[in-house]
Design an enzyme around this catalytic site. Structure first.
Site, PDB file in Angstrom:
ATOM      1  N   ALA A   1       1.004  -1.116   0.017  1.00  0.00           N
ATOM      2  CA  ALA A   1       0.051   0.051   0.033  1.00  0.00           C
ATOM      3  C   ALA A   1       0.842   1.147   0.061  1.00  0.00           C
ATOM      4  O   ALA A   1       1.990   1.392   0.644  1.00  0.00           O
ATOM      5  CB  ALA A   1      -0.892   0.015   0.999  1.00  0.00           C
TER       6      ALA A   1
ATOM      7  N   HIS B   1      -4.643   4.519   7.411  1.00  0.00           N
ATOM      8  CA  HIS B   1      -3.149   5.063   7.309  1.00  0.00           C
ATOM      9  C   HIS B   1      -3.027   5.864   6.205  1.00  0.00           C
ATOM     10  O   HIS B   1      -2.295   6.914   6.028  1.00  0.00           O
ATOM     11  CB  HIS B   1      -2.424   3.716   7.426  1.00  0.00           C
TER      12      HIS B   1
ATOM     13  N   HIS C   1      -1.870   9.992   4.968  1.00  0.00           N
ATOM     14  CA  HIS C   1      -0.729  10.568   3.988  1.00  0.00           C
ATOM     15  C   HIS C   1      -1.510  11.602   3.143  1.00  0.00           C
ATOM     16  O   HIS C   1      -0.983  12.424   2.879  1.00  0.00           O
ATOM     17  CB  HIS C   1      -0.301   9.576   3.428  1.00  0.00           C
TER      18      HIS C   1
ATOM     19  N   GLU D   1       3.696   9.302   8.828  1.00  0.00           N
ATOM     20  CA  GLU D   1       3.280   7.808   8.960  1.00  0.00           C
ATOM     21  C   GLU D   1       2.350   7.759  10.184  1.00  0.00           C
ATOM     22  O   GLU D   1       1.540   6.859  10.222  1.00  0.00           O
ATOM     23  CB  GLU D   1       4.251   6.929   9.296  1.00  0.00           C
TER      24      GLU D   1
ATOM     25  N   HIS E   1      10.415  -2.662   2.276  1.00  0.00           N
ATOM     26  CA  HIS E   1      11.041  -1.398   2.224  1.00  0.00           C
ATOM     27  C   HIS E   1      12.621  -1.430   1.908  1.00  0.00           C
ATOM     28  O   HIS E   1      13.175  -0.690   1.912  1.00  0.00           O
ATOM     29  CB  HIS E   1      10.877  -0.907   3.715  1.00  0.00           C
TER      30      HIS E   1
ATOM     31  N   TYR F   1       8.286   4.698  10.851  1.00  0.00           N
ATOM     32  CA  TYR F   1       7.418   3.726  11.526  1.00  0.00           C
ATOM     33  C   TYR F   1       7.537   3.602  12.966  1.00  0.00           C
ATOM     34  O   TYR F   1       6.577   3.502  13.723  1.00  0.00           O
ATOM     35  CB  TYR F   1       7.308   2.716  10.886  1.00  0.00           C
TER      36      TYR F   1
HETATM   37  O1  X8Z Z   1       4.493   0.572   4.588  1.00  0.00           O
HETATM   38  C1  X8Z Z   1       3.571   0.761   5.517  1.00  0.00           C
HETATM   39  C2  X8Z Z   1       2.468   1.677   4.701  1.00  0.00           C
HETATM   40  C3  X8Z Z   1       2.614   2.355   3.719  1.00  0.00           C
HETATM   41  S1  X8Z Z   1       3.798   3.853   4.282  1.00  0.00           S
HETATM   42  C4  X8Z Z   1       1.248   0.546   4.303  1.00  0.00           C
HETATM   43  N1  X8Z Z   1       3.672   0.584   6.414  1.00  0.00           N
HETATM   44  C5  X8Z Z   1       4.756  -0.162   7.139  1.00  0.00           C
HETATM   45  C6  X8Z Z   1       4.812  -1.598   6.727  1.00  0.00           C
HETATM   46  O2  X8Z Z   1       3.778  -2.335   6.124  1.00  0.00           O
HETATM   47  O3  X8Z Z   1       5.800  -2.475   6.917  1.00  0.00           O
HETATM   48  C7  X8Z Z   1       2.773   0.736   7.525  1.00  0.00           C
HETATM   49  C8  X8Z Z   1       3.216   0.010   9.131  1.00  0.00           C
HETATM   50  C9  X8Z Z   1       4.336  -0.200   8.858  1.00  0.00           C
HETATM   51 ZN    ZN Z   2       2.676   5.135   5.396  1.00  0.00          ZN
END
Ligand code: X8Z
Ligand code: ZN
Length: 614
Positions: free
Chosen positions: A354, A383, A387, A411, A513, A523
């Site tokens: 996402a 979430h 943004h 975030e 990531h 985060y």
């Molecule tokens: O990557 C995200 C969002 C988009 S900024 C969905 N998050 C991290 C993850 O999925 O690892 C939100 C919580 C942590």
């Molecule tokens: Zn996010």
């Protein structure tokens, strides 16, 4: 880069580009020759910034459009086009950052001086054209490799993608099936390992050109304070919440042991990573039924409600939008629904992870998700809309200020709203049966559900960039990526892989990531900040009572205070912006502890008889 702070490749190749505030670089870097040669005037500096702003809107939009098409239609062609557009943007921005040095030291208004400082720090990429090209190609390839990743144990027909494998990890209780899905997804990342090593080297080249020791220091320097002070700040916050995590870990390990037995889930030592209801063991609410404190008492079951009411993806997004508009924020632009990708297309590869996009700094906002009707997805929609509302709120700022106060703020916004989704609120929108006053047991159940997400996440949020910082500095070298990863996983999370791993694997690369190159400490910070924001909005709404039962839903006073923070973007150092909403310039986990006090009081006597830790 600035226009899409959640857009990983772009966001982070430039190490989050213009997003960041600066550390004290000035005295480390030689002035370019030209700076001394031609004295400039404040008026010229302002004209330069105005011209930068106008050009940035054009050139960054082009890169964002190309990146959007790549992420929603992965092919070698879209990859090449996105990499090229991004390379063009970065090369242009590098030139601008260099040109901006001419105006340093002039007596300028605070806003112009800050823009120049942020611009100078915005491009941690190599100036050498060939290296820059290589960097963008690698970034694009890594992202695509993750997005199109598949586990194919027996040829083409047997392939399963991340979504398929997550279905197993999230819901199955069969240890063999869990182990296979866990290992299956981790067949996707070893081929990325070599590319990733080179990608790290090239980012270090860029960071060193800016005067930093490595890209990790560059990333840490984007928080309006020196890089070392930021690292200390993170440690301080972790020390505040570590006891909460240990208490939760102890309870969860005991319950898993009861359910699966010693052979699968030992009563002591680290918890096997495949048993926690999440592909990365980062949020554990999917195993709530195994650890429910009072199985007979009530607990929110949003997933069942969404399924029973046959919610579509768009209905879920509109439900979340309603939360924001009830706070007094405006409706989303009509183009948002037309241009977003809400469900997974059947006929092509996309990056399902996402994300929220601000394409043009002027209202072309979109989200990209593969929505399924469950509670986790509803939270993720909240979430992402956090943004989007941030993007819309700071639209009036110059481009350089169109970012979060720091990336953790960005975030935290949507998650703050999720904390307000109390059983009462859920009942009011038909996602839970209406009940009277919650029983004490129901309160503990709800707290446990929340803790499985919010407390369980904290060490993971911390360690991803602890790993990356060590990789950038060379403390973890390219021959020990996996060992370094699992050392941190064990130390901070108290988890272990289900089978021994080796350097033939690249388990960090199985987390979006890493190939997506999105910084992750944001985060961790967000998981602290969101409780501070929530407490402040509860105050603004005039709420009195235990923090965990507050919902500020529908409070325009709370909405207005949040909006003021959002509108400011990155125009001021973040402590000032934080104080706007919370009254304090310091990040602080006290509200996390206050929120979870009932659960902590419940866990304490249960854990007393156990040997906690690992
Ligand atoms: O990557 C995200 C969002 C988009 S900024 C969905 N998050 C991290 C993850 O999925 O690892 C939100 C919580 C942590
Ligand atoms: Zn996010």
């Amino acid at each position: 880069m600035m226009s899409f702070p959640q857009r990983p490749l772009l966001a982070a190749l430039a190490a989050a580009g213009l997003l960041s505030a600066c550390a004290l670089l000035g005295d480390r870097e030689a002035q370019p020759e030209s700076a001394a040669a031609t004295p400039a005037t404040p008026a010229q500096a302002q004209a330069f910034l105005a011209e930068y702003d106008a050009q940035a809107r054009e050139i960054a939009r082009e890169a964002a459009q190309a990146a959007w098409v790549q992420a929603t239609y992965i092919t070698p062609d879209t990859q090449a086009l996105a990499a090229k557009a991004y390379e063009r943007y970065l090369a242009w921005n590098s030139e601008q950052a260099l040109a901006a040095r001419r105006y340093e030291g002039l007596p300028l208004d605070a806003a112009s001086a800050r823009q120049l400082r942020l611009l100078r720090l915005s491009n941690g990429v190599p100036t050498d054209a060939e290296q820059l090209r290589e960097l963008t190609v690698l970034g694009s390839r890594l992202e695509a490799a993750y997005g199109s990743g598949r586990y194919c144990p027996d040829g083409e027909d047997s392939c399963r993608d991340l979504g398929d494998l997550e279905e197993v990890i999230d819901h199955s209780r069969d240890p063999d099936a869990l182990r296979e899905a866990w290992l299956g997804w981790r067949t996707v990342s070893p081929p990325m390992r070599e590319d990733y090593g080179r990608f790290v080297e090239l980012q270090n080249v860029g960071a060193r050109e800016l005067g930093f020791a490595d890209a990790g220091e560059y990333w840490r320097a984007r928080y309006d304070m020196p890089a070392d002070a930021f690292a200390d700040e993170v440690e301080r916050l972790w020390a505040q919440v570590e006891p909460l995590y240990e208490a939760l870990h102890c309870e969860v390990r005991a319950q898993l042991n009861e359910h699966y037995g010693d052979a699968v889930a030992p009563a002591t030592g680290p918890i096997p990573a495949h048993l926690l209801g999440n592909m990365w063991s980062q949020q554990w609410s999917n195993i709530y039924p195994l650890v429910a404190p009072y199985p007979q008492a009530q607990a929110p079951d949003v997933t069942s409600a969404l399924v029973a009411q046959d919610y579509s993806a768009e209905q879920m997004v509109r439900q979340a939008e309603g939360f924001y508009t009830d706070l007094g924020m405006r409706a989303l632009p009509e183009s948002f629904y037309r241009k977003s990708m809400l469900v997974k297309p059947r006929d092509r590869d996309v990056v399902c992870h996402a994300s929220a996009w601000d394409i043009d700094f002027a209202g072309d906002v979109r989200i990209k998700m593969c929505i399924k009707p469950d509670a986790d997805n509803l939270s993720t929609i909240y979430h992402e809309l956090g943004h989007i509302y941030y993007d819309l709120a700071y639209n009036k700022q110059p481009v350089i200020f169109q970012s979060g106060a720091h990336d953790g703020f960005h975030e935290a916004i949507g998650d703050t709203m999720v904390l307000s989704m109390t059983p009462d609120y859920l009942a009011s929108v038909g996602l839970m049966p209406a009940g009277g006053r919650p029983t004490e047991q129901a309160v503990i159940n709800t707290q446990m559900q929340m803790a499985l997400d919010k407390i369980a996440f904290l060490p993971f949020g911390l360690l991803v960039d602890k790993w990356r910082w060590k990789v950038f500095s060379g403390e973890i070298d390219a021959q020990s990526y996996n060992q370094g990863w699992w050392d941190l996983r064990q130390t901070y999370q108290g988890i272990a892989p289900p089978v021994p791993r080796s350097e033939l694997h690249f388990d960090a690369g199985a987390k979006y990531h890493i190939p997506g190159n999105t910084p992750y400490m944001r985060y961790f910070l967000a998981h602290i900040l969101q409780f501070q924001f929530y407490a402040a909005m509860c105050d603004a709404a005039g709420y009195e009572g235990p923090l965990h039962q507050c919902s500020f839903a529908g409070s325009e006073e709370a909405g207005a205070k949040m909006w003021a923070l959002l509108e400011a973007g990155q125009s001021r150092p973040w402590p000032e912006t934080l104080a706007l909403l919370t009254g304090s310039p310091q990040m602080d986990a006290a509200a996390v502890i206050r929120y979870f006090q009932p659960l902590l009081d419940w866990l304490e006597p249960r854990n007393r008889a156990r040997q906690c830790g690992w």
